[in-house]
Design a protein around this motif. Structure first.
Motif, mmCIF file in Angstrom:
data_model
loop_
_atom_site.group_PDB
_atom_site.id
_atom_site.type_symbol
_atom_site.label_atom_id
_atom_site.label_comp_id
_atom_site.label_asym_id
_atom_site.label_seq_id
_atom_site.Cartn_x
_atom_site.Cartn_y
_atom_site.Cartn_z
ATOM 1 N N TYR A 157 33.309 37.070 -3.805
ATOM 2 C CA TYR A 157 33.416 35.735 -4.403
ATOM 3 C C TYR A 157 32.792 34.678 -3.488
ATOM 4 N N HIS A 204 28.048 43.578 -13.095
ATOM 5 C CA HIS A 204 27.239 43.307 -14.278
ATOM 6 C C HIS A 204 27.031 41.792 -14.347
ATOM 7 N N SER A 207 38.813 44.736 -11.898
ATOM 8 C CA SER A 207 37.627 43.990 -12.300
ATOM 9 C C SER A 207 37.949 42.500 -12.343
ATOM 10 N N TYR A 208 37.021 41.696 -11.860
ATOM 11 C CA TYR A 208 37.110 40.234 -11.898
ATOM 12 C C TYR A 208 35.816 39.692 -12.482
ATOM 13 N N THR A 209 35.873 38.479 -13.000
ATOM 14 C CA THR A 209 34.662 37.807 -13.463
ATOM 15 C C THR A 209 34.555 36.448 -12.794
ATOM 16 N N SER A 231 22.965 47.774 -12.004
ATOM 17 C CA SER A 231 24.239 47.762 -12.729
ATOM 18 C C SER A 231 24.515 49.095 -13.398
ATOM 19 N N ASP A 276 40.021 40.330 -14.827
ATOM 20 C CA ASP A 276 39.791 40.859 -16.169
ATOM 21 C C ASP A 276 41.015 41.658 -16.597
ATOM 22 N N SER A 311 30.615 40.023 -13.505
ATOM 23 C CA SER A 311 31.808 40.860 -13.627
ATOM 24 C C SER A 311 31.681 41.964 -12.587
ATOM 25 N N TYR A 312 32.702 42.120 -11.756
ATOM 26 C CA TYR A 312 32.593 43.063 -10.646
ATOM 27 C C TYR A 312 33.933 43.711 -10.318
ATOM 28 N N ASP A 367 27.825 34.872 -15.780
ATOM 29 C CA ASP A 367 29.036 35.612 -15.444
ATOM 30 C C ASP A 367 28.672 36.805 -14.583
ATOM 31 N N ARG A 424 32.533 33.037 -13.070
ATOM 32 C CA ARG A 424 31.709 32.249 -13.990
ATOM 33 C C ARG A 424 31.135 31.067 -13.214
#
Length: 136
Positions: A29, A58, A119-121, A80, A135, A106-107, A104, A123
Protein backbone atom coordinates in the motif's frame (compact mmCIF):
# COMPACT_ATOMS: atom_id res chain seq x y z
CA UNK A 1 0.88 -30.17 29.19
CA UNK A 2 1.45 -31.26 25.59
CA UNK A 3 -1.89 -29.71 24.59
CA UNK A 4 -0.89 -26.39 26.18
CA UNK A 5 2.48 -26.38 24.40
CA UNK A 6 0.80 -27.26 21.08
CA UNK A 7 -1.71 -24.43 21.57
CA UNK A 8 1.07 -21.94 22.34
CA UNK A 9 3.09 -23.01 19.28
CA UNK A 10 0.02 -22.80 17.04
CA UNK A 11 -0.76 -19.30 18.30
CA UNK A 12 2.83 -18.22 17.77
CA UNK A 13 2.78 -19.51 14.17
CA UNK A 14 -0.56 -17.82 13.46
CA UNK A 15 0.67 -14.55 15.00
CA UNK A 16 3.83 -14.69 12.91
CA UNK A 17 1.85 -15.38 9.70
CA UNK A 18 -0.58 -12.56 10.54
CA UNK A 19 2.33 -10.18 11.13
CA UNK A 20 3.98 -11.14 7.81
CA UNK A 21 0.70 -10.67 5.95
CA UNK A 22 0.11 -7.27 7.56
CA UNK A 23 3.65 -6.20 6.61
CA UNK A 24 3.08 -7.28 2.99
CA UNK A 25 -0.29 -5.50 2.88
CA UNK A 26 1.08 -2.30 4.41
CA UNK A 27 4.36 -2.28 2.46
CA UNK A 28 2.58 -2.67 -0.86
CA UNK A 29 0.00 0.00 0.00
CA UNK A 30 2.77 2.44 0.93
CA UNK A 31 4.63 1.75 -2.32
CA UNK A 32 1.67 2.54 -4.59
CA UNK A 33 1.67 6.06 -6.01
CA UNK A 34 -0.06 7.90 -8.82
CA UNK A 35 1.44 11.23 -9.83
CA UNK A 36 -1.31 13.14 -11.71
CA UNK A 37 1.18 15.71 -13.04
CA UNK A 38 3.31 13.02 -14.71
CA UNK A 39 0.36 10.62 -15.27
CA UNK A 40 2.59 7.95 -13.74
CA UNK A 41 1.51 4.95 -11.68
CA UNK A 42 4.28 3.28 -9.66
CA UNK A 43 4.37 0.42 -7.16
CA UNK A 44 6.91 -1.99 -5.68
CA UNK A 45 6.29 -5.71 -5.22
CA UNK A 46 7.03 -6.83 -1.63
CA UNK A 47 10.19 -8.89 -1.16
CA UNK A 48 9.06 -11.08 1.74
CA UNK A 49 6.47 -13.37 0.14
CA UNK A 50 6.04 -16.50 2.31
CA UNK A 51 7.14 -19.80 0.81
CA UNK A 52 4.30 -21.58 -0.99
CA UNK A 53 2.61 -18.31 -2.02
CA UNK A 54 2.78 -15.94 -4.96
CA UNK A 55 1.90 -12.28 -5.09
CA UNK A 56 -1.48 -11.72 -6.72
CA UNK A 57 -2.05 -8.34 -8.37
CA UNK A 58 -4.67 -7.24 -10.90
CA UNK A 59 -4.72 -3.63 -12.12
CA UNK A 60 -7.71 -2.15 -13.91
CA UNK A 61 -9.39 1.20 -14.19
CA UNK A 62 -11.53 3.69 -16.03
CA UNK A 63 -10.36 6.34 -18.49
CA UNK A 64 -12.39 9.30 -19.72
CA UNK A 65 -13.37 9.15 -23.37
CA UNK A 66 -14.81 12.60 -23.97
CA UNK A 67 -16.91 14.42 -21.39
CA UNK A 68 -19.08 11.61 -20.04
CA UNK A 69 -17.96 8.31 -21.59
CA UNK A 70 -15.49 5.90 -20.06
CA UNK A 71 -13.51 2.91 -21.19
CA UNK A 72 -11.93 0.25 -19.04
CA UNK A 73 -8.25 -0.59 -19.14
CA UNK A 74 -5.97 -3.28 -17.73
CA UNK A 75 -2.21 -3.13 -17.38
CA UNK A 76 0.48 -5.72 -16.66
CA UNK A 77 -1.83 -8.53 -17.80
CA UNK A 78 0.99 -11.04 -18.40
CA UNK A 79 2.35 -10.62 -14.88
CA UNK A 80 -1.16 -10.79 -13.43
CA UNK A 81 -2.20 -13.94 -15.26
CA UNK A 82 1.07 -15.80 -14.68
CA UNK A 83 1.89 -14.45 -11.18
CA UNK A 84 5.35 -13.47 -12.44
CA UNK A 85 5.81 -10.29 -10.42
CA UNK A 86 9.47 -9.80 -9.45
CA UNK A 87 9.97 -9.44 -5.69
CA UNK A 88 11.35 -6.01 -4.81
CA UNK A 89 10.93 -4.59 -8.32
CA UNK A 90 9.35 -1.17 -8.83
CA UNK A 91 6.97 -1.12 -11.78
CA UNK A 92 5.88 2.00 -13.69
CA UNK A 93 3.04 2.68 -16.09
CA UNK A 94 2.22 5.95 -17.85
CA UNK A 95 -1.50 6.65 -18.18
CA UNK A 96 -3.22 8.78 -20.78
CA UNK A 97 -2.73 12.44 -19.90
CA UNK A 98 -5.77 13.85 -18.14
CA UNK A 99 -7.80 10.75 -18.90
CA UNK A 100 -7.77 8.82 -15.63
CA UNK A 101 -11.02 8.52 -13.69
CA UNK A 102 -9.81 5.82 -11.28
CA UNK A 103 -7.54 2.79 -11.08
CA UNK A 104 -7.95 -0.26 -8.82
CA UNK A 105 -5.10 -2.48 -7.69
CA UNK A 106 -6.49 -5.72 -6.25
CA UNK A 107 -3.76 -7.68 -4.50
CA UNK A 108 -3.00 -10.41 -2.02
CA UNK A 109 -1.28 -13.74 -1.63
CA UNK A 110 -2.30 -16.82 -3.60
CA UNK A 111 -1.21 -20.39 -2.95
CA UNK A 112 -0.25 -23.07 -5.47
CA UNK A 113 -3.91 -24.19 -5.68
CA UNK A 114 -4.81 -20.61 -6.74
CA UNK A 115 -6.65 -20.00 -3.46
CA UNK A 116 -6.37 -16.45 -2.15
CA UNK A 117 -5.06 -16.17 1.39
CA UNK A 118 -6.41 -12.62 1.48
CA UNK A 119 -7.17 -9.79 -0.92
CA UNK A 120 -7.33 -5.99 -0.70
CA UNK A 121 -8.15 -3.31 -3.25
CA UNK A 122 -6.41 0.03 -3.46
CA UNK A 123 -8.44 2.63 -5.37
CA UNK A 124 -6.67 5.70 -6.74
CA UNK A 125 -8.57 8.69 -8.08
CA UNK A 126 -7.45 11.16 -10.74
CA UNK A 127 -5.95 13.52 -8.15
CA UNK A 128 -3.72 10.76 -6.72
CA UNK A 129 -5.81 10.09 -3.60
CA UNK A 130 -5.71 6.43 -2.60
CA UNK A 131 -7.89 4.32 -0.31
CA UNK A 132 -7.74 0.67 0.68
CA UNK A 133 -10.37 -1.87 1.66
CA UNK A 134 -10.41 -5.58 2.35
CA UNK A 135 -12.12 -7.64 -0.34
CA UNK A 136 -14.89 -9.94 0.73
Amino acid sequence: MIAIIATIITRMILASTYSENENIKDDFYESVNYDPVKDLLTFTIPENIPEGYKFYLHISGLMFMGESNFRTFHVFDEESINYTWEKGKTYEHFLISGGLKEVDLSYGLIDNNKELLYSYTIRITADGTKTIEKDE
